[in-house]
Design a protein around this motif. Sequence first.
Motif, PDB file in Angstrom:
ATOM      1  N   LEU A  77      43.614  18.197  40.326  1.00 59.50           N
ATOM      2  CA  LEU A  77      42.881  18.429  41.566  1.00 59.50           C
ATOM      3  C   LEU A  77      42.141  19.768  41.530  1.00 59.50           C
ATOM      4  O   LEU A  77      41.139  19.941  42.238  1.00 59.50           O
ATOM      5  N   GLU A  78      42.642  20.704  40.728  1.00 59.84           N
ATOM      6  CA  GLU A  78      41.991  22.008  40.656  1.00 59.84           C
ATOM      7  C   GLU A  78      40.569  21.887  40.109  1.00 59.84           C
ATOM      8  O   GLU A  78      39.676  22.659  40.497  1.00 59.84           O
ATOM      9  N   LEU A 119      49.442  22.918  46.976  1.00 60.03           N
ATOM     10  CA  LEU A 119      48.146  22.254  46.998  1.00 60.03           C
ATOM     11  C   LEU A 119      47.085  23.150  47.633  1.00 60.03           C
ATOM     12  O   LEU A 119      45.950  23.209  47.154  1.00 60.03           O
ATOM     13  N   ILE A 164      46.348  12.519  49.783  1.00 59.43           N
ATOM     14  CA  ILE A 164      46.840  12.792  48.428  1.00 59.43           C
ATOM     15  C   ILE A 164      48.168  12.064  48.263  1.00 59.43           C
ATOM     16  O   ILE A 164      49.238  12.568  48.613  1.00 59.43           O
ATOM     17  N   LEU A 201      36.068  19.028  46.804  1.00 56.75           N
ATOM     18  CA  LEU A 201      37.023  18.998  47.915  1.00 56.75           C
ATOM     19  C   LEU A 201      36.867  20.184  48.855  1.00 56.75           C
ATOM     20  O   LEU A 201      37.616  20.293  49.834  1.00 56.75           O
ATOM     21  N   ALA A 223      35.928  11.718  46.230  1.00 57.01           N
ATOM     22  CA  ALA A 223      36.080  12.958  46.997  1.00 57.01           C
ATOM     23  C   ALA A 223      34.795  13.332  47.715  1.00 57.01           C
ATOM     24  O   ALA A 223      34.827  13.865  48.836  1.00 57.01           O
ATOM     25  N   PHE A 247      43.731   9.233  47.263  1.00 55.63           N
ATOM     26  CA  PHE A 247      44.000   9.495  45.850  1.00 55.63           C
ATOM     27  C   PHE A 247      45.392   8.929  45.538  1.00 55.63           C
ATOM     28  O   PHE A 247      46.398   9.393  46.082  1.00 55.63           O
ATOM     29  N   LEU A 259      38.628  19.530  40.803  1.00 51.76           N
ATOM     30  CA  LEU A 259      37.811  18.918  41.857  1.00 51.76           C
ATOM     31  C   LEU A 259      37.594  19.854  43.035  1.00 51.76           C
ATOM     32  O   LEU A 259      37.182  19.402  44.111  1.00 51.76           O
ATOM     33  N   TYR A 276      49.343  17.236  40.291  1.00 51.13           N
ATOM     34  CA  TYR A 276      48.363  17.960  41.109  1.00 51.13           C
ATOM     35  C   TYR A 276      47.357  18.768  40.274  1.00 51.13           C
ATOM     36  O   TYR A 276      46.318  19.166  40.796  1.00 51.13           O
ATOM     37  N   HIS A 279      37.596   9.920  40.822  1.00 51.18           N
ATOM     38  CA  HIS A 279      38.056  10.959  41.741  1.00 51.18           C
ATOM     39  C   HIS A 279      36.891  11.779  42.282  1.00 51.18           C
ATOM     40  O   HIS A 279      36.860  12.109  43.472  1.00 51.18           O
ATOM     41  N   ASP A 307      48.602  15.879  52.552  1.00 53.77           N
ATOM     42  CA  ASP A 307      49.633  15.817  51.518  1.00 53.77           C
ATOM     43  C   ASP A 307      50.800  14.986  52.032  1.00 53.77           C
ATOM     44  O   ASP A 307      51.446  15.342  53.010  1.00 53.77           O
ATOM     45  N   LEU A 362      42.691  17.630  53.374  1.00 52.69           N
ATOM     46  CA  LEU A 362      43.593  17.000  52.412  1.00 52.69           C
ATOM     47  C   LEU A 362      44.944  16.754  53.077  1.00 52.69           C
ATOM     48  O   LEU A 362      45.590  17.707  53.528  1.00 52.69           O
TER      49      LEU A 362
END
Length: 480
Positions: A101-102, A133, A91, A108, A83, A37, A104, A98, A79, A115, A113
């Motif tokens: 991303l919630e 995250l 990420i 996910l 994913a 991402f 997704l 960020y 995305h 970071d 992930l």
Amino acid sequence: MSADRLSNVSKEVKPESVSLCPLGTAAAPERELLCIFGTGDLGRTLGQRLLQSGYRVVYGSRRPHSCGPLPQGAQVLSHEAAAQSADLVFICIHRVHYDFLETLAPQLKGKVLVDVSNNLKKNLYPEANAEYLQRLIPGAHVVKAFNTLSAWALQNGPSDANRQVYMCGNRAEAKQAVAEVATKLGFAVVDRGSLTAAKELEDFPLQLFPEWRLPLRIAVGLTAFFFVYVVMTDVVYAYVDQGKDISFRIMVSMANKVFPIVSLTMLSLCYVPGVIAAFLQLYRGTKYKRFPDWLDRWMLCRKQMGLVALGFAFLHVLYTLIIPIRHYVRFKIAAGTIAQIRENRTSVLDTTLAWRTDSYFSIGILGFGLYVLLGITSLPSVSNALSWREFSFIQSKLGYLTLFFCTFHTYLYGWDKFLRPSYYKWYTPPAYLLSLVVPSVLLVLKLLLLLPCVDRTLTRIRQGWERTHSEDSSKNALLT
């Protein structure tokens, strides 16, 4: 040859020749697919390295059709689609982005992930980016890694200065998956534990030369002290006592006095902790007791301290080379020549002074040559090509020889000045005498350690021998 025999030969050869193709195709497993991402510098460089290492790469972007140039061979999807296609997602976006991303979280869930984000300064947020995250996507397995590497380091491959990848996470299987990727990229993985260590890892890139702080502070402190000392005893004294203004000498002459003093002092400080450690081991009679924390920190920054000392030695050499072209020196030479012509006299060559100056310059050149050798062998690319014994010989044996030459060079500079009262201005010793204190004491202590009886005992201690005290011996005797 008959047709029957040809058919028989073809039947015998055919199975062997046909079986080669299926084996070759079966030996090539399908390459693992990884997701990234973010299509910035780090994301593009990381994708390029992953492709070169044999992975397939898919990028997740909010604008799949206009996200800029990407590595050849990589796919670009939305995305959501990206994913769902991979089990491990990098990420490579900033924390401020960020929030999307919630949304997704279903795609996910159960994914690893990685970071790689950093902040602009320490304590910018109350919690680490990786912890934030993990809170946004509780169903994923967040691992903090690759944040200490720059895009340049990823593009050019691991080197001695950045071959380690620090990593932390709450799930062992997730960390193992990331470690396998890092190892395949050529990096060494350092596991720092659970995700609570993420804040510490995010602070690593924000530290500015942490190993150089103590040497630089010492260098600045010594330079400031000796510069003020030399200006007071030379410039201010000449103005107050004799009414002369020689302030122009601050730029070159005073600086060329300070630089060698700081260089010699810092070179000595590189070897002082080793001598202190040796005497501590002799006093304790064992090598299994920890050194004090201040001694540990001192020993860990010896390389940086030596390189700073070498930098001051280079400045001393450069300033010395420009002395003949200075206006002040050319003026004095011309004035002296004209004075001799007017007085019709000729100076006689002082062979003693000639021996002294030639010896002074010769020893200085030899010392500086060894100085440069120490600096070259401290470079990672050079030290990695040396065995431990070779590196120890250069840094220890030749290091003390360098210190001896540089100290002797200073003694030849001073010669008999310490006997002349005119050099003790305002009853203070010349600056070069102060610079000889630490190296002279250090060389004497090192000679004591080289005495056969002392060296033999120290060698036994470093090989694991421990000295037992009389009380311990009596207790052992009673027990037996």
